[in-house]
Design a protein around this motif. Sequence first.
Motif, short mmCIF file in Angstrom:
data_model
loop_
_atom_site.label_atom_id
_atom_site.label_comp_id
_atom_site.label_asym_id
_atom_site.label_seq_id
_atom_site.Cartn_x
_atom_site.Cartn_y
_atom_site.Cartn_z
N UNK A 6 1.51 -36.67 26.35
CA UNK A 6 0.23 -36.73 25.39
C UNK A 6 0.60 -37.56 23.96
N UNK A 7 0.07 -38.55 23.65
CA UNK A 7 0.06 -39.12 22.23
C UNK A 7 -1.33 -38.85 21.26
N UNK A 8 -2.13 -38.47 22.18
CA UNK A 8 -3.39 -37.98 21.35
C UNK A 8 -4.02 -39.16 20.45
N UNK A 9 -4.72 -38.54 19.40
CA UNK A 9 -5.31 -39.56 18.42
C UNK A 9 -4.58 -39.19 17.15
N UNK A 10 -4.77 -40.28 16.26
CA UNK A 10 -3.88 -39.95 14.82
C UNK A 10 -4.87 -39.21 13.91
N UNK A 11 -4.05 -38.48 13.03
CA UNK A 11 -4.76 -37.76 11.84
C UNK A 11 -5.28 -38.68 10.82
#
Length: 340
Positions: A6-11
């Motif tokens: 899981x890389x997700x989305x950036x903060x």
Amino acid sequence: MRLGLALGYWGAGPDPTAAERVAAAEDLGFDSIWTAEAYGSDALTPLAWLGARTSRVRLGTSVVQMSARTPTATAMAALTLDHLSGGRVVLGIGASGPQVVEGWYGQPYPKPLARTREYVQILRSAFARERVEFAGEHYAIPRPGGAGLGKPLRSTVHPLRSDLPILLAAEGPKNVALAAEIADGWQPLFYAPRHDAFYRDCLTEGFAREGARRTADDFEVVCMVQVVVDEDVDAAADRLRPMLALYIGGMGAKGVNFHYDVFARMGYEDECARIQESYLAGRKDEAAAAVPLSMVEQIALVGPRGKIAEELESWRSSLVTTMVVGGGRAELEVVAELVG
């Protein structure tokens, strides 16, 4: 059970450890890597950038938000990336929620299930390189009216795979059933093996519908599972409590928060109400502290290695086919070793 990263989305900006974790995942035999989007970084650009550094892993979106792009724009991106990656794309899509759809994209939100059904129909038409001609309640191609010059077109690009897989992100029972009916897989965000029977019933309803695309035997369930290895169980849970407080308390308005509803169905309705009340009042630390350890343990693997190994067995026997792991290299190595 396969493993994904899981890389997700950036903060506030890109994750400086992403490339290292992607390389580690491929070295450890992971099946896939998955990017996301909310209202900042998009899912497709990081997936292409990081995917170019890999040779084997599948490249999945978890998820592309439907309101961010027209169905044909999403199809173009998927077809392009599938060619560039040698046929490794898995397209996960989702309707998101009204706060993001109306507040960020400026698009209407009504009837998300009907919109999803139309969106997927158009995607499949584009992937098959058919002339796209669709007249639905939510999408019309070519656009009626206007200059009257629009005509049905088909992709200039010949698809590498005309049956490029589409996965559907869903949390509510009706949407989960829709995934079983029209998609190649389902992407739960917060899933608990203890409630496996509830979701099996939802999927069974979808598989039983006339024209259902898949059966339980060839249907993917790709689930994100946060993993935190720490001898102190409560300290491990503390790393996930702020995230759960955000989703339960702040990712949606009061009365219209699908993540809240997931945990309420698990039996945490009182806890969810306290978390949401604190979060919406700006008391985020208080909201995080209100997340009980048992709630974290329902949807994540936290604590010492032995505890994680023991609890992993319930995930093995669940309907999940790919566990998408969030964590650093240490967590990736532990899970890879335990799953084998």
